[in-house]
Design a protein around this motif. Structure first.
Motif, PDB file in Angstrom:
ATOM      1  N   MET A  46      56.366  41.402  43.029  1.00 41.10           N
ATOM      2  CA  MET A  46      55.059  42.031  43.223  1.00 41.10           C
ATOM      3  C   MET A  46      53.948  41.069  42.799  1.00 41.10           C
ATOM      4  SD  MET A  46      53.466  45.123  40.958  1.00 41.10           S
ATOM      5  CE  MET A  46      54.004  46.520  41.917  1.00 41.10           C
ATOM      6  N   ILE A  47      52.870  41.040  43.580  1.00 40.50           N
ATOM      7  CA  ILE A  47      51.668  40.312  43.175  1.00 40.50           C
ATOM      8  C   ILE A  47      50.611  41.350  42.816  1.00 40.50           C
ATOM      9  CG2 ILE A  47      49.810  38.762  43.915  1.00 40.50           C
ATOM     10  CD1 ILE A  47      51.738  37.535  45.923  1.00 40.50           C
ATOM     11  N   ILE A  48      50.119  41.336  41.595  1.00 43.51           N
ATOM     12  CA  ILE A  48      49.089  42.276  41.181  1.00 43.51           C
ATOM     13  C   ILE A  48      48.049  41.527  40.358  1.00 43.51           C
ATOM     14  CG2 ILE A  48      50.497  43.063  39.184  1.00 43.51           C
ATOM     15  CD1 ILE A  48      49.153  45.816  39.563  1.00 43.51           C
ATOM     16  N   ASP A  49      46.878  41.343  40.760  1.00 43.13           N
ATOM     17  CA  ASP A  49      46.150  41.899  41.869  1.00 43.13           C
ATOM     18  C   ASP A  49      46.139  40.951  43.073  1.00 43.13           C
ATOM     19  OD1 ASP A  49      44.201  43.368  43.380  1.00 43.13           O
ATOM     20  OD2 ASP A  49      42.591  42.286  42.381  1.00 43.13           O
ATOM     21  N   ALA A  50      46.276  41.521  44.263  1.00 42.40           N
ATOM     22  CA  ALA A  50      46.345  40.693  45.459  1.00 42.40           C
ATOM     23  C   ALA A  50      45.026  40.621  46.210  1.00 42.40           C
ATOM     24  CB  ALA A  50      47.450  41.208  46.372  1.00 42.40           C
ATOM     25  N   GLY A  51      43.930  41.011  45.585  1.00 44.57           N
ATOM     26  CA  GLY A  51      42.657  40.825  46.273  1.00 44.57           C
ATOM     27  C   GLY A  51      41.566  41.853  46.002  1.00 44.57           C
ATOM     28  N   ALA A  52      41.840  42.866  45.198  1.00 42.81           N
ATOM     29  CA  ALA A  52      40.809  43.886  44.978  1.00 42.81           C
ATOM     30  C   ALA A  52      39.727  43.408  44.008  1.00 42.81           C
ATOM     31  CB  ALA A  52      41.447  45.170  44.464  1.00 42.81           C
ATOM     32  N   ASN A  53      40.102  42.528  43.071  1.00 46.38           N
ATOM     33  CA  ASN A  53      39.158  42.084  42.031  1.00 46.38           C
ATOM     34  C   ASN A  53      39.115  40.562  41.976  1.00 46.38           C
ATOM     35  OD1 ASN A  53      38.967  44.931  40.738  1.00 46.38           O
ATOM     36  ND2 ASN A  53      41.156  44.498  40.790  1.00 46.38           N
ATOM     37  N   VAL A  54      38.127  39.979  42.647  1.00 49.45           N
ATOM     38  CA  VAL A  54      38.104  38.524  42.763  1.00 49.45           C
ATOM     39  C   VAL A  54      37.701  37.833  41.456  1.00 49.45           C
ATOM     40  CG1 VAL A  54      37.812  38.434  45.247  1.00 49.45           C
ATOM     41  CG2 VAL A  54      35.799  38.670  43.787  1.00 49.45           C
ATOM     42  N   VAL A  96      51.342  38.699  37.593  1.00 50.97           N
ATOM     43  CA  VAL A  96      49.996  39.148  37.265  1.00 50.97           C
ATOM     44  C   VAL A  96      49.000  38.009  37.492  1.00 50.97           C
ATOM     45  CG1 VAL A  96      48.548  39.956  35.375  1.00 50.97           C
ATOM     46  CG2 VAL A  96      50.911  40.758  35.570  1.00 50.97           C
ATOM     47  N   CYS A  97      47.861  38.318  38.127  1.00 51.42           N
ATOM     48  CA  CYS A  97      46.814  37.316  38.331  1.00 51.42           C
ATOM     49  C   CYS A  97      45.520  37.992  38.755  1.00 51.42           C
ATOM     50  CB  CYS A  97      47.232  36.295  39.384  1.00 51.42           C
ATOM     51  SG  CYS A  97      47.763  37.017  40.933  1.00 51.42           S
ATOM     52  N   ASP A  98      44.423  37.227  38.793  1.00 48.50           N
ATOM     53  CA  ASP A  98      43.181  37.775  39.339  1.00 48.50           C
ATOM     54  C   ASP A  98      43.334  37.886  40.854  1.00 48.50           C
ATOM     55  OD1 ASP A  98      41.555  35.439  40.802  1.00 48.50           O
ATOM     56  OD2 ASP A  98      42.649  34.593  39.116  1.00 48.50           O
ATOM     57  N   GLY A  99      42.461  38.671  41.478  1.00 42.76           N
ATOM     58  CA  GLY A  99      42.589  38.954  42.901  1.00 42.76           C
ATOM     59  C   GLY A  99      42.355  37.760  43.811  1.00 42.76           C
ATOM     60  N   PHE A 100      41.560  36.792  43.350  1.00 39.98           N
ATOM     61  CA  PHE A 100      41.334  35.593  44.173  1.00 39.98           C
ATOM     62  C   PHE A 100      42.633  34.794  44.259  1.00 39.98           C
ATOM     63  CE2 PHE A 100      40.047  31.348  45.300  1.00 39.98           C
ATOM     64  CZ  PHE A 100      38.984  31.514  46.172  1.00 39.98           C
ATOM     65  N   THR A 101      43.254  34.598  43.096  1.00 39.47           N
ATOM     66  CA  THR A 101      44.512  33.850  43.053  1.00 39.47           C
ATOM     67  C   THR A 101      45.609  34.611  43.803  1.00 39.47           C
ATOM     68  OG1 THR A 101      43.895  32.889  40.931  1.00 39.47           O
ATOM     69  CG2 THR A 101      46.229  32.845  41.478  1.00 39.47           C
ATOM     70  N   GLY A 102      45.695  35.914  43.571  1.00 40.58           N
ATOM     71  CA  GLY A 102      46.744  36.722  44.214  1.00 40.58           C
ATOM     72  C   GLY A 102      46.616  36.723  45.723  1.00 40.58           C
ATOM     73  N   ASN A 103      45.392  36.831  46.204  1.00 38.67           N
ATOM     74  CA  ASN A 103      45.188  36.814  47.652  1.00 38.67           C
ATOM     75  C   ASN A 103      45.527  35.442  48.221  1.00 38.67           C
ATOM     76  OD1 ASN A 103      43.324  36.852  50.294  1.00 38.67           O
ATOM     77  ND2 ASN A 103      43.763  38.932  49.654  1.00 38.67           N
TER      78      ASN A 103
END
Lengths: 333, 333
Positions: B138-146, B224-231
């Motif tokens: 799982m990638i969380i967050d994948a883009g909701a919170n950049v 786990v990562c920020d949304g920019f990295t996850g996306n």
């Protein structure tokens, strides 16, 4: 030209370094190479290859910086290391360029501390060239600056452009901003601000945002980003390619005689693909923004990779890229 | 259970949505589906399939939110859109879950504005499950919170853990922080601070940093990562896989009869690989942290992908994941 090379840098040093130097000396007539490292060890490698040339000078360096050492501390303490000695040769004007396959952190710290920055450069950046489907592309910054301000990215774009022009030979390279989303208003605080700056630059062929899914197509030449994102792209690229090929291999091995025969027939295809994807063909990553020609070779470089790093160093030097970067920065900042 | 589905969401809507719903109704006996969209259009699709069931209710919605619209504005203005109507069904307690293949931005904004956050949640996060070599991850967050703060990432870890336990059925999923470098002191300001917080958490199987090159191996379950990295990870994953397979195809096509025969023999291998890499098998991405079961299906979802998104929604519901997330957050924050 005179090239300093860290004889102890990389997983396969000093053998791969020495072998690569020998290949380069035989191919390029106009270079002299200075290899740093424990003198006997390096001499021993040349003896094994029965190679003697007056184009080679061994510079004794008794210490080696290990990959797990703290970069700045290691550079400050180990003055007699192969990295420091190689960098010193450039600093003192005895060599025109330096190559190392050693600790990335230590080499970059050493470039900044020993060779020094170009006046006006905010942050030097690591700029590897990668193979893509439709052409090669540069990632700048690929890991030297994990936290960036928007104006750093504008400088990266200018430095990357000049290098790409001089070494790859593309007169008007396209420049893109790595971002999640194609539209100007997409992205995080950094990319939104950087977009605004980049689109105002006069002397850049800025084509807008490039989404991570399109990076590997290689349609945009110079990809600008912060070092955390750039390193993520670089490592993800290697990782996914290796995962996919590994999964394919597993499937073939469990695919019985049919799969094995198919794999045999496709051997030339896999081989040609491997060559296309081989970063070793591209030499090393230049560290742009420091006041010297500094090339970071991949840690797992073999002889061919070191030879290609030397070829790249020559292109950097022969095309006067360093002077052109200084001129570009003066004219545009 | 009752599931609301956005009948107009995705490139292949409404046909793919209707076909996926039909497949799901035939396979799972205990669901009722509410489809939102222009009534005649949706009815027409069911008529084409000659499918009638009292498990299906069509909820008329005359508007559609396009992918290029401003997410928050679109949600606020288009109250009669298929997305808003579907979300409203959950908000009003008429449905237990909602699925949409439409504009990601609008759906996430709608989840937050209409369904609302769980009390105490800083930022809800998008959490797709991806296929890896040795298992799914799982990638969380994948883009909701950049742009993220370190404590957001701790919440992502707890929410991801509970979802992974409930839906994938792994009792003690490993949790990793996506970072450039394996050691604690590596990374940018965000990851360095997040590492410190994550290692102090009592109820997490935190295994440390995971480098981007190791993501696709699938050895760590919750990344786990920020949304920019996850996306970036998500899109790079799709991009590199597609580039590599495309290059292979080109090589085969220019490889003459030998290449073509080899490709023919390896067809089962390629097919099995395609299935393994097929995100459609995994349904959609849950939006964790909102006070309802909200699943974002891929924009290019086909009928199978929508059916699998419904299967996933059922697992979310049947295993009481929402209540468990609330409990986890209360106990650990």
């Amino acid at each position: 030209m005179k090239i300093a090379i860290d004889g102890m840098g990389g997983d396969n040093a000093p053998k791969a370094v020495v072998d690569g130097v020998i290949q380069a000396i035989m191919e390029y007539k106009d270079i002299k190479v200075y290899i740093t490292g424990p003198k006997e060890l390096i001499e021993e490698e040349f003896r094994k290859q029965e190679f003697i040339s007056n184009c080679i000078t061994i510079i004794d360096a008794k210490e080696v910086i290990e990959p797990n050492e703290h970069p700045v501390m290691a550079i400050r303490k180990k003055k007699d290391s192969s990295i420091c000695k190689a960098l010193k040769l450039v600093k003192d004007g005895e060599c025109d360029a330096v190559i190392s396959g050693g600790s990335t952190g230590a080499f970059l710290a050493g470039c900044t501390l020993i060779v020094g920055r170009i006046k006006g450069v905010e942050r030097p950046a690591l700029a590897p060239i990668m193979p893509g489907k439709n052409g090669s592309f540069m990632i700048i910054d690929a890991g030297a600056n994990v936290d960036c301000k928007p104006n750093y990215l504008t400088q990266f774009a200018h430095m990357g452009k000049i290098y790409y022009q001089g070494v790859i030979g593309n007169e008007k390279p396209s420049v893109g901003l790595v971002n999640i989303g194609a539209e100007e208003e997409k992205g995080n605080e950094l990319t939104k601000a950087a977009f605004k700056l980049l689109k105002e630059e006069q002397n850049l062929n800025f084509v807008g945002n490039v989404e991570p899914r399109d990076v590997s197509a290689g349609d945009v030449n110079v990809l600008v980003c912060d070092g955390f994102t750039g390193n993520t792209l670089l490592k993800m690229y290697e990782g996914v390619a290796s995962t996919l090929l590994g999964m394919m291999k597993d499937e073939i091995l469990t695919g019985g005689i049919r799969g094995k025969l198919g794999a045999l027939l496709l051997k030339p295809v896999f081989k040609s693909l491997k060559v296309k994807f081989d970063y070793k063909e591209y030499g090393g990553a230049p560290f742009l923004g420091v006041d010297g020609i500094c090339i970071k070779a991949h840690g797992s470089s073999d002889a061919k990779a070191f030879k290609n790093a030397i070829r790249q160093t020559k292109a950097f030097y022969d095309n006067d890229v360093l002077a052109k970067i200084k001129e570009e920065l003066q004219n545009n900042l």
